[in-house]
Write a protein that holds these residues in place. Sequence first.
Motif, short mmCIF file in Angstrom:
data_model
loop_
_atom_site.label_atom_id
_atom_site.label_comp_id
_atom_site.label_asym_id
_atom_site.label_seq_id
_atom_site.Cartn_x
_atom_site.Cartn_y
_atom_site.Cartn_z
N ILE B 31 0.85 -1.19 0.00
CA ILE B 31 0.00 0.00 0.00
C ILE B 31 0.89 1.24 0.00
N TYR B 32 0.64 2.11 -0.98
CA TYR B 32 1.40 3.35 -1.11
C TYR B 32 0.53 4.49 -0.58
N ILE B 33 0.93 5.08 0.54
CA ILE B 33 0.18 6.20 1.11
C ILE B 33 0.86 7.49 0.66
N ALA B 34 0.21 8.15 -0.29
CA ALA B 34 0.80 9.33 -0.93
C ALA B 34 0.35 10.59 -0.21
N THR B 35 1.31 11.39 0.24
CA THR B 35 0.96 12.66 0.89
C THR B 35 0.93 13.81 -0.10
N ALA B 36 1.36 13.56 -1.33
CA ALA B 36 1.40 14.63 -2.34
C ALA B 36 0.00 14.95 -2.83
N THR B 37 -0.21 16.21 -3.14
CA THR B 37 -1.45 16.63 -3.81
C THR B 37 -1.03 17.36 -5.08
N ALA B 38 -1.78 17.13 -6.15
CA ALA B 38 -1.39 17.69 -7.45
C ALA B 38 -1.78 19.16 -7.52
N ASP B 40 -0.09 21.83 -8.44
CA ASP B 40 0.27 22.58 -9.64
C ASP B 40 0.82 21.60 -10.69
N ALA B 41 1.07 22.12 -11.87
CA ALA B 41 1.45 21.25 -12.99
C ALA B 41 2.77 20.52 -12.71
N GLU B 42 3.73 21.22 -12.08
CA GLU B 42 5.02 20.60 -11.81
C GLU B 42 4.86 19.42 -10.85
N MET B 43 4.07 19.63 -9.78
CA MET B 43 3.87 18.56 -8.81
C MET B 43 3.06 17.42 -9.43
N ALA B 44 2.09 17.74 -10.26
CA ALA B 44 1.31 16.70 -10.94
C ALA B 44 2.22 15.82 -11.80
N ALA B 45 3.17 16.43 -12.47
CA ALA B 45 4.12 15.68 -13.31
C ALA B 45 5.00 14.77 -12.46
N ARG B 46 5.42 15.28 -11.28
CA ARG B 46 6.24 14.46 -10.39
C ARG B 46 5.45 13.25 -9.89
N ILE B 47 4.19 13.47 -9.52
CA ILE B 47 3.35 12.37 -9.03
C ILE B 47 3.15 11.33 -10.14
N ALA B 48 2.88 11.78 -11.37
CA ALA B 48 2.68 10.86 -12.49
C ALA B 48 3.93 10.02 -12.75
N ALA B 49 5.11 10.65 -12.65
CA ALA B 49 6.37 9.93 -12.86
C ALA B 49 6.57 8.88 -11.77
N GLN B 51 4.16 7.37 -10.07
CA GLN B 51 3.18 6.30 -10.29
C GLN B 51 3.61 5.38 -11.41
N ALA B 52 4.13 5.95 -12.48
CA ALA B 52 4.58 5.15 -13.62
C ALA B 52 5.69 4.19 -13.18
N ARG B 53 6.59 4.67 -12.31
CA ARG B 53 7.68 3.80 -11.86
C ARG B 53 7.17 2.69 -10.95
N ARG B 54 6.17 2.98 -10.15
CA ARG B 54 5.70 2.00 -9.17
C ARG B 54 4.99 0.81 -9.80
N GLU B 57 1.97 -3.23 -8.78
CA GLU B 57 2.08 -3.97 -7.51
C GLU B 57 1.66 -3.15 -6.31
N TRP B 58 1.14 -1.97 -6.56
CA TRP B 58 0.82 -1.06 -5.48
C TRP B 58 -0.65 -0.67 -5.46
N ILE B 59 -1.20 -0.59 -4.25
CA ILE B 59 -2.52 0.02 -4.03
C ILE B 59 -2.23 1.42 -3.50
N THR B 60 -2.69 2.45 -4.23
CA THR B 60 -2.38 3.82 -3.83
C THR B 60 -3.52 4.45 -3.04
N ARG B 61 -3.16 5.11 -1.96
CA ARG B 61 -4.14 5.85 -1.16
C ARG B 61 -3.58 7.25 -0.95
#
Lengths: 168, 168, 168
Positions: B31-38, B40-49, B51-54, B57-61
């Motif tokens: 279980i991946y507990i993500a504290t990031a919130t999207a 702005d565009a830069e942070m959204a891109a970081r979150i997407a990158a 997620q793509a790497r993970r 095998e992960w359940i994201t919350r």
Amino acid sequence: MGKTILITGGARSGKSGIAETMTLSLGRPAIYIATATAGDAEMAARIAAHQARRGAEWITRAEPLDLATALKETDGQAPRLVDCLTLWLSNLMFSERDWRGELHRLIDTLHLQSGPVLMVTNEVGSGIVPDNRLARDFRDAAGTLNQQVAAMADEVYLAVCGLPMKVK
Amino acid sequence: MGKTILITGGARSGKSGIAETMTLSLGRPAIYIATATAGDAEMAARIAAHQARRGAEWITRAEPLDLATALKETDGQAPRLVDCLTLWLSNLMFSERDWRGELHRLIDTLHLQSGPVLMVTNEVGSGIVPDNRLARDFRDAAGTLNQQVAAMADEVYLAVCGLPMKVK
Amino acid sequence: MGKTILITGGARSGKSGIAETMTLSLGRPAIYIATATAGDAEMAARIAAHQARRGAEWITRAEPLDLATALKETDGQAPRLVDCLTLWLSNLMFSERDWRGELHRLIDTLHLQSGPVLMVTNEVGSGIVPDNRLARDFRDAAGTLNQQVAAMADEVYLAVCGLPMKVK
């Protein structure tokens, strides 16, 4: 494959001094591949101070951009020290080269070396998140470079107060 | 008590990758507990990158603020990875929550977990003292958080160039 | 010669707490040589928080500039903790003293001590290169100081999340 060693550390952590000692322990004279360019007076003074410390046991080759070729052309001659990778990255970005492609080419070249290569790099990501986008992008790129080179290196050291801590 | 592991490091030091590998070694899926919130565009891109790497095998919350409840509700289901504590702290401060109280509640909750919890945090205090008061306050708060979580953790690692150094 | 120990780390990395515990393990009461001056409200609050944590087992001596004399005068009385060297450096530079000369004098004095001396210093060089020249110069000077003291110290520790990593 020749041994590959990465030495990282913050500014003035003694990483260059550690790297120079390690390189000379593998053979004398050694080849110093300098990525710095004397773009301004402050940088010129830093380069001069580095050269003064290194003395006559070094053959210096300036190579701000094309590290892969410099490594190919010097292989088998003497141990080589690249100082430093973050400046090389900065030169690539400033010249609008494809730094990811160049990093890939560097790593391919490192795998083909028969003699040892030592490389100095910088820790730039342990301060507060920088205000400006360019600094954040550089910090990200430097981290990517460090991870990729460390993954293929035989040994990795972190310089702290002039002393090497073995990371790998 | 379930094992508690803290992984710290600078920006792009490879701490998330190390933490993900360690978490999956304890059980799949995790279980991946993500504290990031999207925000702005830069942070959204970081979150997407991230997620793509993970991969699958992960359940994201997503849990920007209430980590204690997220841990309580997921205990016993699978290994959990919290990425990252400094962003959580930043979210709490930005929302004008009582971060000291929330940190206390997080640590109490960690002591009660039956399954493993891995947490990623950041080194932000190794640059020059920041000019502005807010950055200094955040740096102090992040250091306090890191010390308190590390004090109760079973294992602590420092990520350097993508490699883990064992601190505890 | 008395044992010399250097503890380095980023802001709020727990270096002072580690140093205090180590000092008291060598003898009680101990002498706390404070280089801080309460120049503004923020610094006064930091000093007060430090003093509150230290409690009554310490004899405090304020010495913003002349560390060598403070060490000479206290030798043989009790273990001494200097907190911290980067602030001392900053005080010297701000007063336009010859910091290199003073550093040389400090190191000479350390070699002559019969009792133990612990010193706290800061990692300031692991962020992005600062924009302004003064910050870069300070960063360079702090790195030089750290390297020279570490070279002659018997033990060096890096504080990470409140935990000591042995460097030397």
